[in-house]
Motif scaffolding. Structure first.
Motif, PDB file in Angstrom:
ATOM      1  N   LEU A   1      -7.957  -5.028   6.664  1.00 21.97           N
ATOM      2  CA  LEU A   1      -8.417  -6.186   7.413  1.00 21.97           C
ATOM      3  C   LEU A   1      -9.684  -5.864   8.185  1.00 21.97           C
ATOM      4  O   LEU A   1      -9.901  -4.722   8.593  1.00 21.97           O
ATOM      5  CB  LEU A   1      -7.315  -6.660   8.374  1.00 21.97           C
ATOM      6  N   GLY A   2     -10.524  -6.881   8.376  1.00 20.16           N
ATOM      7  CA  GLY A   2     -11.782  -6.669   9.087  1.00 20.16           C
ATOM      8  C   GLY A   2     -12.291  -7.955   9.695  1.00 20.16           C
ATOM      9  O   GLY A   2     -11.567  -8.960   9.744  1.00 20.16           O
ATOM     10  N   PRO A   3     -13.538  -7.984  10.143  1.00 20.84           N
ATOM     11  CA  PRO A   3     -14.100  -9.153  10.822  1.00 20.84           C
ATOM     12  C   PRO A   3     -14.035 -10.442  10.010  1.00 20.84           C
ATOM     13  O   PRO A   3     -13.925 -11.533  10.573  1.00 20.84           O
ATOM     14  CB  PRO A   3     -15.550  -8.744  11.092  1.00 20.84           C
ATOM     15  N   ASN A   4     -14.090 -10.325   8.683  1.00 19.51           N
ATOM     16  CA  ASN A   4     -14.059 -11.519   7.825  1.00 19.51           C
ATOM     17  C   ASN A   4     -12.682 -11.795   7.235  1.00 19.51           C
ATOM     18  O   ASN A   4     -12.541 -12.669   6.387  1.00 19.51           O
ATOM     19  CB  ASN A   4     -15.085 -11.381   6.703  1.00 19.51           C
ATOM     20  N   GLY A   5     -11.675 -11.043   7.683  1.00 17.29           N
ATOM     21  CA  GLY A   5     -10.329 -11.231   7.160  1.00 17.29           C
ATOM     22  C   GLY A   5      -9.947 -10.139   6.190  1.00 17.29           C
ATOM     23  O   GLY A   5      -9.931  -8.955   6.540  1.00 17.29           O
ATOM     24  N   ALA A   6      -9.637 -10.530   4.958  1.00 12.42           N
ATOM     25  CA  ALA A   6      -9.227  -9.562   3.935  1.00 12.42           C
ATOM     26  C   ALA A   6     -10.470  -8.886   3.363  1.00 12.42           C
ATOM     27  O   ALA A   6     -11.161  -9.441   2.511  1.00 12.42           O
ATOM     28  CB  ALA A   6      -8.447 -10.265   2.831  1.00 12.42           C
ATOM     29  N   GLU A   7     -10.760  -7.687   3.841  1.00  9.52           N
ATOM     30  CA  GLU A   7     -11.976  -6.989   3.421  1.00  9.52           C
ATOM     31  C   GLU A   7     -11.796  -6.292   2.069  1.00  9.52           C
ATOM     32  O   GLU A   7     -12.704  -6.257   1.249  1.00  9.52           O
ATOM     33  CB  GLU A   7     -12.382  -5.942   4.474  1.00  9.52           C
ATOM     34  N   LYS A   8     -10.595  -5.732   1.847  1.00 10.72           N
ATOM     35  CA  LYS A   8     -10.387  -4.975   0.607  1.00 10.72           C
ATOM     36  C   LYS A   8      -8.910  -4.935   0.249  1.00 10.72           C
ATOM     37  O   LYS A   8      -8.060  -4.629   1.095  1.00 10.72           O
ATOM     38  CB  LYS A   8     -10.922  -3.553   0.767  1.00 10.72           C
ATOM     39  N   ALA A   9      -8.608  -5.245  -1.015  1.00 14.53           N
ATOM     40  CA  ALA A   9      -7.248  -5.102  -1.537  1.00 14.53           C
ATOM     41  C   ALA A   9      -7.093  -3.693  -2.088  1.00 14.53           C
ATOM     42  O   ALA A   9      -7.937  -3.217  -2.847  1.00 14.53           O
ATOM     43  CB  ALA A   9      -6.996  -6.134  -2.628  1.00 14.53           C
ATOM     44  N   ILE A  10      -6.017  -3.025  -1.699  1.00 16.24           N
ATOM     45  CA  ILE A  10      -5.779  -1.644  -2.103  1.00 16.24           C
ATOM     46  C   ILE A  10      -4.731  -1.636  -3.213  1.00 16.24           C
ATOM     47  O   ILE A  10      -3.640  -2.192  -3.052  1.00 16.24           O
ATOM     48  CB  ILE A  10      -5.325  -0.803  -0.896  1.00 16.24           C
ATOM     49  N   ASN A  11      -5.064  -1.023  -4.330  1.00 17.81           N
ATOM     50  CA  ASN A  11      -4.201  -1.057  -5.511  1.00 17.81           C
ATOM     51  C   ASN A  11      -3.188   0.094  -5.493  1.00 17.81           C
ATOM     52  O   ASN A  11      -3.561   1.243  -5.698  1.00 17.81           O
ATOM     53  CB  ASN A  11      -5.052  -0.977  -6.780  1.00 17.81           C
ATOM     54  N   PRO A  12      -1.899  -0.209  -5.296  1.00 13.16           N
ATOM     55  CA  PRO A  12      -0.881   0.842  -5.331  1.00 13.16           C
ATOM     56  C   PRO A  12      -0.211   0.976  -6.696  1.00 13.16           C
ATOM     57  O   PRO A  12       0.690   1.790  -6.870  1.00 13.16           O
ATOM     58  CB  PRO A  12       0.135   0.335  -4.308  1.00 13.16           C
ATOM     59  N   LEU A  13      -0.643   0.167  -7.674  1.00 16.73           N
ATOM     60  CA  LEU A  13       0.112   0.032  -8.916  1.00 16.73           C
ATOM     61  C   LEU A  13      -0.028   1.219  -9.857  1.00 16.73           C
ATOM     62  O   LEU A  13       0.804   1.418 -10.736  1.00 16.73           O
ATOM     63  CB  LEU A  13      -0.322  -1.248  -9.634  1.00 16.73           C
ATOM     64  N   THR A  14      -1.072   2.024  -9.683  1.00 13.44           N
ATOM     65  CA  THR A  14      -1.286   3.157 -10.588  1.00 13.44           C
ATOM     66  C   THR A  14      -0.395   4.347 -10.248  1.00 13.44           C
ATOM     67  O   THR A  14      -0.306   5.295 -11.032  1.00 13.44           O
ATOM     68  CB  THR A  14      -2.757   3.605 -10.541  1.00 13.44           C
TER      69      THR A  14
END
Length: 330
Positions: free
Chosen positions: A283-296
């Protein structure tokens, strides 16, 4: 100066959620909206000696407009609660219509606000919300969140004997997928600290995280569903989001998002075949800054759980989009 709004503020989730928001120093203004009792709830909370100025509105006299105008963050727990024997899907027809109407208000009166959807079924109400915002030309995937934090909170709590943490929230347990039954996938293999869960306990622990809401419904003997824990979870996510918006770094929390509009979401979409999915999000100033992939990095047991989650979510998402474009006439 942060204005928070609770839509559905007089209900079983809305009242304790409003209390937690009022008690937090992060919010300077709190506006409450519901179809009944909101002025009374606001008057009660206004006696609390915390900074937030509080107002309560009903639908009459442009209540929704007055509630939403100037909002920075909108939390939506509006809807009816789940009752014994009722699945989350049974809630759909009623709650989907409620959420659609409220999101139409957000699109008109606070199009730049962060929107946190609690109303079940979240797997469908978030796609409904996105379609409404798209139709109004104001959709920003980074600012729309399905609150799945209750699943995370439950996972943290239920694994306490294995995490060894006196404070369960000090453990990190990624919970991904969606927010109902088999679409909820706890990734115990990626927990911090590392969990040593006995093989014979694993399935029961997964099921408890997936169906923890049923425990509460049964224990309340028909008098309601998970309201207090959901209020806490909604507040926890809102608080983290505002801290991140204010510049605090390193805040990561799982949330159900539209993958296409968030950095890192494309990779997750390719893996899942879905437009919406709950994953850890920075999360950051604009909301969802980056989705983190746990699927691998999932293990074999989690891979099997994910197959069921993908199938369930596909139908839930399609149902929400269909409803948004073809809302049944009353």
């Amino acid at each position: 100066m942060v204005k928070a709004v609770v839509l559905g503020a007089s209900g079983g989730i809305g009242q304790p959620l409003s209390l937690l928001l009022k008690a937090s120093p992060l919010f300077s203004e709190l506006a409450l909206y519901d179809v009944v009792n909101t002025p009374g709830v606001a008057a009660d909370l206004s006696h609390i000696s915390s900074p937030a100025k509080i107002t309560g509105y009903l639908p009459k006299d442009d209540g929704l407009k007055n509630t939403l105008t100037g909002a920075d963050i909108v939390v939506i727990p509006a809807g009816i609660p789940r009752k014994p024997g009722m699945t989350r899907d049974d809630l759909f027809k009623i709650n989907a219509g409620i959420v659609k109407g409220l999101i139409e208000g957000c699109a008109q009166y606070c199009p730049k606000a962060f929107i946190l959807v609690i109303s079940n079924p979240v797997n469908s109400t978030v796609p409904i919300s996105a379609e409404v915002l798209k139709a109004a030309g104001v959709f920003d995937a980074k600012r729309l969140f399905g609150v799945t934090t209750l699943d995370v909170v439950r996972a943290e709590t239920f694994v306490q004997e294995y995490s060894g943490k006196k404070n369960p929230s000090e453990a990190t347990v990624p919970v991904i997928g969606g927010h109902s039954g088999e679409t909820i996938v706890p990734l115990f293999s990626q927990a911090t600290p590392k969990l040593d869960i006995p093989k014979e306990k694993y399935q029961d622990l997964v099921k408890r995280v997936q169906f923890g809401g049923d425990e509460v419904v049964q224990a309340k003997d028909g008098a309601g569903s998970a309201t207090l824990s959901m209020a806490y979870a909604g507040f926890r996510f809102a608080e983290k989001l505002i801290k991140a918006a204010n510049g605090e770094k390193g805040i990561i929390e799982p949330t159900y998002i539209y993958l296409d509009g968030v950095a890192g979401g494309d990779e997750i979409k390719k893996h899942t075949g879905l437009d919406y999915f709950s994953v850890p999000v920075e999360l950051g100033p604009n909301g969802a800054e980056k989705a983190i992939n746990p699927l691998t990095n999932v293990d074999a047991q989690e891979e099997e759980l994910l197959k069921a989650a993908y199938a369930g979510l596909k139908g839930n998402i399609e149902k929400g989009i269909e409803f948004a474009h073809n809302t049944p006439q009353k």
